[in-house]
Scaffold this active site. Sequence first.
Site, PDB file in Angstrom:
ATOM      1  N   LYS A  99     -11.763  33.864  35.818  1.00  0.00           N
ATOM      2  CA  LYS A  99     -12.743  33.421  34.814  1.00  0.00           C
ATOM      3  C   LYS A  99     -13.666  32.291  35.296  1.00  0.00           C
ATOM      4  CE  LYS A  99     -12.396  35.953  32.270  1.00  0.00           C
ATOM      5  NZ  LYS A  99     -12.608  37.417  32.605  1.00  0.00           N
ATOM      6  N   SER A 100     -13.905  32.270  36.610  1.00  0.00           N
ATOM      7  CA  SER A 100     -14.704  31.182  37.181  1.00  0.00           C
ATOM      8  C   SER A 100     -16.082  31.624  37.643  1.00  0.00           C
ATOM      9  CB  SER A 100     -13.941  30.564  38.356  1.00  0.00           C
ATOM     10  OG  SER A 100     -12.698  30.088  37.918  1.00  0.00           O
ATOM     11  N   LYS A 119     -12.915  41.119  46.513  1.00  0.00           N
ATOM     12  CA  LYS A 119     -12.628  40.091  45.497  1.00  0.00           C
ATOM     13  C   LYS A 119     -11.136  39.762  45.512  1.00  0.00           C
ATOM     14  CE  LYS A 119     -11.834  40.157  40.479  1.00  0.00           C
ATOM     15  NZ  LYS A 119     -12.216  40.680  39.153  1.00  0.00           N
ATOM     16  N   HIS A 160      -8.160  36.755  43.630  1.00  0.00           N
ATOM     17  CA  HIS A 160      -7.848  35.525  42.889  1.00  0.00           C
ATOM     18  C   HIS A 160      -6.691  34.789  43.566  1.00  0.00           C
ATOM     19  CE1 HIS A 160     -10.547  36.424  39.667  1.00  0.00           C
ATOM     20  NE2 HIS A 160      -9.813  37.348  39.080  1.00  0.00           N
ATOM     21  N   SER A 171     -12.014  30.821  28.413  1.00  0.00           N
ATOM     22  CA  SER A 171     -12.412  32.172  28.839  1.00  0.00           C
ATOM     23  C   SER A 171     -11.170  33.013  29.144  1.00  0.00           C
ATOM     24  CB  SER A 171     -13.315  32.061  30.077  1.00  0.00           C
ATOM     25  OG  SER A 171     -13.758  33.315  30.491  1.00  0.00           O
ATOM     26  N   SER A 205     -28.909  37.368  35.855  1.00  0.00           N
ATOM     27  CA  SER A 205     -28.845  36.445  34.712  1.00  0.00           C
ATOM     28  C   SER A 205     -27.741  36.937  33.777  1.00  0.00           C
ATOM     29  CB  SER A 205     -30.180  36.431  33.968  1.00  0.00           C
ATOM     30  OG  SER A 205     -30.355  37.677  33.305  1.00  0.00           O
ATOM     31  N   LYS A 248     -19.736  34.528  26.659  1.00  0.00           N
ATOM     32  CA  LYS A 248     -20.781  33.553  26.314  1.00  0.00           C
ATOM     33  C   LYS A 248     -21.571  33.095  27.537  1.00  0.00           C
ATOM     34  CE  LYS A 248     -18.801  31.587  22.120  1.00  0.00           C
ATOM     35  NZ  LYS A 248     -18.373  30.337  21.452  1.00  0.00           N
ATOM     36  N   GLY A 249     -20.883  32.908  28.659  1.00  0.00           N
ATOM     37  CA  GLY A 249     -21.570  32.532  29.893  1.00  0.00           C
ATOM     38  C   GLY A 249     -22.237  31.172  29.840  1.00  0.00           C
TER      39      GLY A 249
HETATM   40  S1  PPS Z   1     -12.560  37.681  36.179  1.00  0.00           S
HETATM   41  O1  PPS Z   1     -11.941  38.589  35.178  1.00  0.00           O
HETATM   42  O2  PPS Z   1     -11.615  36.636  36.572  1.00  0.00           O
HETATM   43  O3  PPS Z   1     -13.110  38.389  37.327  1.00  0.00           O
HETATM   44  O4  PPS Z   1     -13.732  36.974  35.357  1.00  0.00           O
HETATM   45  P1  PPS Z   1     -14.965  36.179  36.002  1.00  0.00           P
HETATM   46  O5  PPS Z   1     -16.020  37.138  36.352  1.00  0.00           O
HETATM   47  O6  PPS Z   1     -14.484  35.238  37.038  1.00  0.00           O
HETATM   48  O7  PPS Z   1     -15.425  35.274  34.802  1.00  0.00           O
HETATM   49  C1  PPS Z   1     -15.970  35.767  33.602  1.00  0.00           C
HETATM   50  C2  PPS Z   1     -16.738  34.622  32.989  1.00  0.00           C
HETATM   51  O8  PPS Z   1     -17.985  34.475  33.713  1.00  0.00           O
HETATM   52  C3  PPS Z   1     -19.064  34.643  32.803  1.00  0.00           C
HETATM   53  N1  PPS Z   1     -20.211  35.259  33.497  1.00  0.00           N
HETATM   54  C4  PPS Z   1     -21.415  34.677  33.586  1.00  0.00           C
HETATM   55  N2  PPS Z   1     -21.855  33.473  33.155  1.00  0.00           N
HETATM   56  C5  PPS Z   1     -23.158  33.180  33.366  1.00  0.00           C
HETATM   57  N3  PPS Z   1     -24.025  34.025  33.976  1.00  0.00           N
HETATM   58  C6  PPS Z   1     -23.634  35.239  34.426  1.00  0.00           C
HETATM   59  N4  PPS Z   1     -24.501  36.050  35.012  1.00  0.00           N
HETATM   60  C7  PPS Z   1     -22.255  35.603  34.243  1.00  0.00           C
HETATM   61  N5  PPS Z   1     -21.515  36.695  34.548  1.00  0.00           N
HETATM   62  C8  PPS Z   1     -20.268  36.467  34.084  1.00  0.00           C
HETATM   63  C9  PPS Z   1     -18.481  35.524  31.713  1.00  0.00           C
HETATM   64  O9  PPS Z   1     -19.273  35.495  30.544  1.00  0.00           O
HETATM   65  C10 PPS Z   1     -17.113  34.876  31.541  1.00  0.00           C
HETATM   66  O10 PPS Z   1     -17.186  33.581  30.944  1.00  0.00           O
HETATM   67  P2  PPS Z   1     -17.026  33.299  29.365  1.00  0.00           P
HETATM   68  O11 PPS Z   1     -16.933  31.811  29.241  1.00  0.00           O
HETATM   69  O12 PPS Z   1     -15.778  33.987  28.919  1.00  0.00           O
HETATM   70  O13 PPS Z   1     -18.260  33.848  28.740  1.00  0.00           O
END
Ligand code: PPS
Length: 287
Positions: free
Chosen positions: A42-43, A100, A102, A132, A222, A252-253
Amino acid sequence: MIHPPAKLVRGMPILGPFAENWENVEKFQARPDDLLICTYPKSGTTWICEIVDQILAVNNAEGCKNAAIFERVPFLEYAVPNMISGTAALDQRASPRIIKTHLPVELLPKSFWDNKVKIIYVARNAKDVAVSYYHFYQMAIVHPEPGTWDEFLDSYIEGKVCFGPWSTHVKGWWQMAKKWDVLYLFYEDMLEDLTREIRKVVKFMGKDLSKELVEKIASLTSFKAMKENKNSNYTTVPSSVMDHSISPFMRKGVCGDWKNQFSVAQNEKFDKYYQREMADCDLSFRS
Ligand code: PPS
């Protein structure tokens, strides 16, 4: 398979089904031209995977829109019944591969070090990761039962969630970045100035892209573009693995969503834990 319990692999909790494939992860054969993307869950993993694949696709006729991100960038330790495992998918994939994982430093298969594989690490502040991850535990039902938010946060603080403690992960890779070819990025920096961070990745990959191309990649990666793209938003995954009606993967991102989830007491407890865990480290996060 709904919320199977976690299992321990060399002391680290991991998704139960993933543990069944651990032997193949350990003996996985990395190649010198692999690029490894490593994160605590989730990073910003999917985000950086999409960026790296877009950068590679500049010279790749296949393009990036033809397959889901988890097919373009297989997840090394992934293993769920009736689906191809990450190790098997990677073995079939032509070079150059983007991979990928973790895994924390200590559990990375030896062949990555033997083959001097380049690594991109993305770290995100601990509180937003916790929130997240809690939502993800609920929708990605191959994870163990998350319990209540309070119970989940306790497990996270105690390092009992899958992939172990956040602090060990970010600190371990931070130390490794001082002696290995690791580009260490921060999710919050990507939110702040995505083209600047993409330029760092382009340079690290030894590529030379025009300003226009970098801007195009920033626009394609984006939050809005990725949320709407079925090949990056995980909606093509079977609902027996991810149930988007519980929570979308692209949720939410943003930075600071933890403020909507942590109570005052939880925040005080977390800050104490954080100060204790991070006192010996020169890493700093924005939350
Ligand atoms: S995983 O399952 O561990 O591979 O998840 P991961 O991709 O690391 O993390 C998912 C969170 O990243 C946010 N996300 C983004 N944020 C901003 N911009 C972009 N383009 C983007 N893509 C993925 C995604 O929304 C998850 O965060 P949260 O806080 O849950 O929204």
